[in-house]
Each structure stands twice: as C-alpha cells, then as structure tokens.
Design a protein around this motif. Structure first.
Motif, PDB file in Angstrom:
ATOM      1  N   ARG A 107       0.826  -1.276  -0.060  1.00  0.00           N
ATOM      2  CA  ARG A 107      -0.001  -0.013  -0.021  1.00  0.00           C
ATOM      3  C   ARG A 107       0.894   1.408   0.027  1.00  0.00           C
ATOM      4  O   ARG A 107       0.387   2.321   0.151  1.00  0.00           O
ATOM      5  CB  ARG A 107      -0.856  -0.040   1.093  1.00  0.00           C
ATOM      6  N   LEU A 108       2.138   1.373  -0.256  1.00  0.00           N
ATOM      7  CA  LEU A 108       2.901   2.188  -0.310  1.00  0.00           C
ATOM      8  C   LEU A 108       2.855   3.278  -1.524  1.00  0.00           C
ATOM      9  O   LEU A 108       2.856   2.625  -2.919  1.00  0.00           O
ATOM     10  CB  LEU A 108       4.516   1.868  -0.305  1.00  0.00           C
ATOM     11  N   GLU A 109       2.580   4.508  -1.437  1.00  0.00           N
ATOM     12  CA  GLU A 109       2.102   5.534  -2.347  1.00  0.00           C
ATOM     13  C   GLU A 109       3.191   6.052  -2.830  1.00  0.00           C
ATOM     14  O   GLU A 109       3.174   6.469  -4.082  1.00  0.00           O
ATOM     15  CB  GLU A 109       0.797   6.234  -1.768  1.00  0.00           C
ATOM     16  N   THR A 110       4.168   6.482  -2.110  1.00  0.00           N
ATOM     17  CA  THR A 110       5.195   7.216  -2.489  1.00  0.00           C
ATOM     18  C   THR A 110       6.098   6.920  -3.507  1.00  0.00           C
ATOM     19  O   THR A 110       6.477   7.525  -4.539  1.00  0.00           O
ATOM     20  CB  THR A 110       6.083   7.580  -0.935  1.00  0.00           C
ATOM     21  N   VAL A 111       6.444   5.579  -3.562  1.00  0.00           N
ATOM     22  CA  VAL A 111       7.338   5.035  -4.487  1.00  0.00           C
ATOM     23  C   VAL A 111       6.807   3.764  -5.258  1.00  0.00           C
ATOM     24  O   VAL A 111       6.255   2.896  -4.611  1.00  0.00           O
ATOM     25  CB  VAL A 111       8.738   4.463  -3.557  1.00  0.00           C
ATOM     26  N   PRO A 112       6.902   3.855  -6.539  1.00  0.00           N
ATOM     27  CA  PRO A 112       6.576   2.768  -7.513  1.00  0.00           C
ATOM     28  C   PRO A 112       7.207   1.487  -7.125  1.00  0.00           C
ATOM     29  O   PRO A 112       8.302   1.552  -6.851  1.00  0.00           O
ATOM     30  CB  PRO A 112       6.716   3.488  -8.765  1.00  0.00           C
ATOM     31  N   ALA A 113       6.320   0.526  -7.135  1.00  0.00           N
ATOM     32  CA  ALA A 113       7.130  -0.742  -6.898  1.00  0.00           C
ATOM     33  C   ALA A 113       8.162  -1.106  -7.517  1.00  0.00           C
ATOM     34  O   ALA A 113       9.142  -1.794  -6.902  1.00  0.00           O
ATOM     35  CB  ALA A 113       5.842  -2.113  -7.359  1.00  0.00           C
ATOM     36  N   PRO A 114       8.552  -0.905  -8.748  1.00  0.00           N
ATOM     37  CA  PRO A 114       9.759  -1.360  -9.269  1.00  0.00           C
ATOM     38  C   PRO A 114      10.970  -0.623  -8.805  1.00  0.00           C
ATOM     39  O   PRO A 114      12.160  -0.936  -9.185  1.00  0.00           O
ATOM     40  CB  PRO A 114       9.829  -1.051 -10.750  1.00  0.00           C
ATOM     41  N   MET A 115      10.771   0.581  -8.025  1.00  0.00           N
ATOM     42  CA  MET A 115      11.792   1.383  -7.533  1.00  0.00           C
ATOM     43  C   MET A 115      12.243   1.137  -6.002  1.00  0.00           C
ATOM     44  O   MET A 115      13.133   1.948  -5.509  1.00  0.00           O
ATOM     45  CB  MET A 115      11.530   2.788  -7.752  1.00  0.00           C
ATOM     46  N   ARG A 116      11.660   0.124  -5.554  1.00  0.00           N
ATOM     47  CA  ARG A 116      11.438   0.190  -3.953  1.00  0.00           C
ATOM     48  C   ARG A 116      12.847  -0.340  -3.351  1.00  0.00           C
ATOM     49  O   ARG A 116      12.807  -0.781  -2.296  1.00  0.00           O
ATOM     50  CB  ARG A 116      10.147  -0.538  -3.431  1.00  0.00           C
ATOM     51  N   MET A 117      13.634  -0.795  -4.146  1.00  0.00           N
ATOM     52  CA  MET A 117      14.813  -1.396  -3.587  1.00  0.00           C
ATOM     53  C   MET A 117      15.983  -0.577  -4.190  1.00  0.00           C
ATOM     54  O   MET A 117      17.365  -1.188  -3.900  1.00  0.00           O
ATOM     55  CB  MET A 117      15.262  -2.779  -3.935  1.00  0.00           C
ATOM     56  N   ALA A 164      18.117   3.099  -3.733  1.00  0.00           N
ATOM     57  CA  ALA A 164      18.181   3.957  -2.811  1.00  0.00           C
ATOM     58  C   ALA A 164      18.077   5.522  -3.348  1.00  0.00           C
ATOM     59  O   ALA A 164      17.341   6.366  -3.021  1.00  0.00           O
ATOM     60  CB  ALA A 164      19.220   4.160  -2.002  1.00  0.00           C
ATOM     61  N   GLU A 165      18.789   5.365  -4.360  1.00  0.00           N
ATOM     62  CA  GLU A 165      18.883   6.537  -5.529  1.00  0.00           C
ATOM     63  C   GLU A 165      17.327   7.121  -5.819  1.00  0.00           C
ATOM     64  O   GLU A 165      16.801   8.297  -5.711  1.00  0.00           O
ATOM     65  CB  GLU A 165      19.844   6.711  -6.606  1.00  0.00           C
ATOM     66  N   LEU A 166      16.747   5.942  -6.509  1.00  0.00           N
ATOM     67  CA  LEU A 166      15.240   6.323  -7.021  1.00  0.00           C
ATOM     68  C   LEU A 166      14.339   6.678  -5.905  1.00  0.00           C
ATOM     69  O   LEU A 166      13.391   7.163  -6.033  1.00  0.00           O
ATOM     70  CB  LEU A 166      14.948   5.106  -7.846  1.00  0.00           C
ATOM     71  N   ILE A 167      14.579   5.973  -4.948  1.00  0.00           N
ATOM     72  CA  ILE A 167      13.505   6.236  -3.543  1.00  0.00           C
ATOM     73  C   ILE A 167      13.679   7.520  -3.109  1.00  0.00           C
ATOM     74  O   ILE A 167      12.774   8.419  -2.966  1.00  0.00           O
ATOM     75  CB  ILE A 167      14.090   5.133  -2.327  1.00  0.00           C
ATOM     76  N   ARG A 168      15.126   7.926  -3.106  1.00  0.00           N
ATOM     77  CA  ARG A 168      15.281   9.500  -2.686  1.00  0.00           C
ATOM     78  C   ARG A 168      14.674  10.431  -3.700  1.00  0.00           C
ATOM     79  O   ARG A 168      14.092  11.439  -3.405  1.00  0.00           O
ATOM     80  CB  ARG A 168      16.596   9.820  -2.627  1.00  0.00           C
ATOM     81  N   TRP A 169      14.729   9.989  -5.138  1.00  0.00           N
ATOM     82  CA  TRP A 169      14.199  10.941  -6.108  1.00  0.00           C
ATOM     83  C   TRP A 169      12.640  10.890  -5.752  1.00  0.00           C
ATOM     84  O   TRP A 169      11.918  12.056  -6.008  1.00  0.00           O
ATOM     85  CB  TRP A 169      14.416  10.218  -7.445  1.00  0.00           C
ATOM     86  N   ALA A 170      12.084   9.709  -5.709  1.00  0.00           N
ATOM     87  CA  ALA A 170      10.448   9.749  -5.559  1.00  0.00           C
ATOM     88  C   ALA A 170       9.977  10.489  -4.322  1.00  0.00           C
ATOM     89  O   ALA A 170       8.875  11.201  -4.508  1.00  0.00           O
ATOM     90  CB  ALA A 170      10.186   8.178  -5.362  1.00  0.00           C
ATOM     91  N   CYS A 171      10.872  10.332  -3.119  1.00  0.00           N
ATOM     92  CA  CYS A 171      10.470  11.033  -1.986  1.00  0.00           C
ATOM     93  C   CYS A 171      10.550  12.686  -2.413  1.00  0.00           C
ATOM     94  O   CYS A 171       9.692  13.484  -2.117  1.00  0.00           O
ATOM     95  CB  CYS A 171      11.433  10.700  -0.919  1.00  0.00           C
ATOM     96  N   GLY A 172      11.588  12.837  -3.066  1.00  0.00           N
ATOM     97  CA  GLY A 172      11.612  14.386  -3.357  1.00  0.00           C
ATOM     98  C   GLY A 172      10.433  14.998  -4.456  1.00  0.00           C
ATOM     99  O   GLY A 172       9.969  16.091  -4.167  1.00  0.00           O
TER     100      GLY A 172
END
Length: 252
Positions: free
Chosen positions: A163-173, A175-183
C-alpha cells in the motif's frame, strides 16, 4: 524466569551475549548485572513478546538483534543506548518504530523487515550515520519526504509494502530512485499546500466581499425606507402649509 535458566548463556570475553534459538521468553536477571559489559546482544529466534525497558541500561551496547520473536512494540528506553550502531528487529509484529530512535546518532543499520509498521518517523531518516534501512514487507503507506535529503543512506529496501503510495513498486529497492521519488512527493505536497493556501485566501476575500455586499444592501434598504417615509409625509406637510397661508390671507 524460564525453566531453562540453569542453561542461560554467559557473556563472553568480547562482550557478546548469544541467546539465539534458545526458546527464551524472558531474560535472566544476570543480564542487567552485565549492563556495563554487554556490547552485542543477540536475542533472535526466540519467544520474546517484550523487550524489557531495562535495555536502556546497556550503555555500551553496539549491536542488538531481536529478529524473529513476538514483539509488537519497542520500548522508548532503547533510545538511551547511545552507542548502538546496529538494530535488527525483523520478523516480529511491530506496528511502529519509536520516534525517540532519532536520538541514536551513531546508528548505522536499521533492519526491520516482515513486521506491520505503517509509518516511518521523520527523525529516523535524518540520522547522520544511517547507511542501511530495510523495511521490506511491512505496511507502509508513505515515506517521509525528508528521505530525499538523506545521502548517507546507501541501501534502502521498502519492497513488499503493497500500500506504499510514495514509491512505485519497481523502484523500492533502489536508494537513489527512492530518494528521487520522495523528493517528487515533497514537491507535490508543497504544491498542494500552496494551492490550499490560495484557496483559503480566496475564500476569505469572498467572505469579506459577501459581508460588504450585505452591508450595502442593508444600507440601501434603509435609505429606500427613509425615502418612502419622506415621500409619504410631503403631501401632509404641503396641505398644512397651504392651510396656514390661507388663514393668514383671511386675517389680512
């Protein structure tokens, strides 16, 4: 104490207390007698339902592993273990992480997959030495936008949070893409906040306009009423004046 207390392990010369796979459900009182010597405490794969608050007495503790037990919460006293660098808490029933963990400024690894954690306190992602954050297979809904400003985090895993809305599923492992999604999420939140502020200002202006318009309507109604009253009085005043003039002429 457990029925296995006679077999309770001893602290080794390196300060490690290994309780793995012991079917323990409570800690022997001797643990707290060693409070100034325990550097590594491994309680993994047991039946512990609670991490005692006395854990805060372990002032030289550097590594704590409580994985695969039955704990639903962590005591806030854990935050007083100022030298803690590694915390493994996966495979429990944790529903949250104490915000007080942000006091663990030396913490480098926070590994807590396979729990039921729904939120990640903002202060934790700001820890200056945190390099590993594993919250895979929890119940996270959003990640703190401040995660975008955590360059020290080299390894982030939030996979399996359906149910995580912030980060698309393919990006959830990644770190760089997770930070980008959070930004990106932070920018969206700021845009929404600006829009709400503009709407609130517009509503205030509209209410002020409506109030002023109502006041003008009331004033106009009052003036019309006065005008009607004056108009109604004018014939009577004229007749009285005419009668007075006629009386004066008759006297003359």
């Amino acid at each position: 104490m457990d029925e296995y207390d006679d077999d309770f392990p001893s602290l080794d010369e390196d300060g490690k207390l290994d309780l793995r796979h012991g079917m323990w459900s409570s800690l022997d009182d001797r643990v707290w007698e060693w409070h100034a010597r325990i550097v590594v405490l491994d309680m993994s794969n047991n039946n512990f339902a609670v991490l005692p608050r006395e854990v805060g007495r372990l002032k030289v503790l550097r590594e704590l592993d409580i994985s695969n037990n039955k704990m639903e919460f962590l005591p806030v006293e854990l935050a007083t273990c100022a030298r803690l660098r590694v915390l493994h808490a996966g495979g429990n029933g944790l529903r949250s992480l104490p915000a007080e963990l942000q006091q663990l400024t030396l913490l480098e690894e926070l590994v807590a997959p396979d729990n039921a954690i729904t939120t990640l306190p903002t202060g934790i992602v700001k820890l200056p030495r945190l390099t590993v954050l594993d919250l895979a297979r929890n119940d996270l809904r959003r990640l703190p936008p401040e995660l975008a400003d955590s360059p020290s985090l080299e390894d982030i895993d939030v996979s399996g949070n359906e149910r995580l809305e912030t980060v698309p599923a393919p990006m959830r492992m990644n770190a760089e893409l997770i930070r980008w999604a959070c930004g990106r999420d932070r920018e969206r939140a700021r845009g929404e906040a600006d829009l709400r502020a503009a709407n609130e200002e517009l509503e205030l202006l509209c209410r002020a306009y409506d109030t002023e318009r109502l006041a003008l309507r009331e004033e106009a109604a009052r003036l019309r009423a006065e005008n009607r009253e004056l108009s109604a009085q004018m014939p009577r005043r004229y007749m009285r004046l005419q009668a007075a003039c006629a009386s004066c002429c008759a006297v003359m």
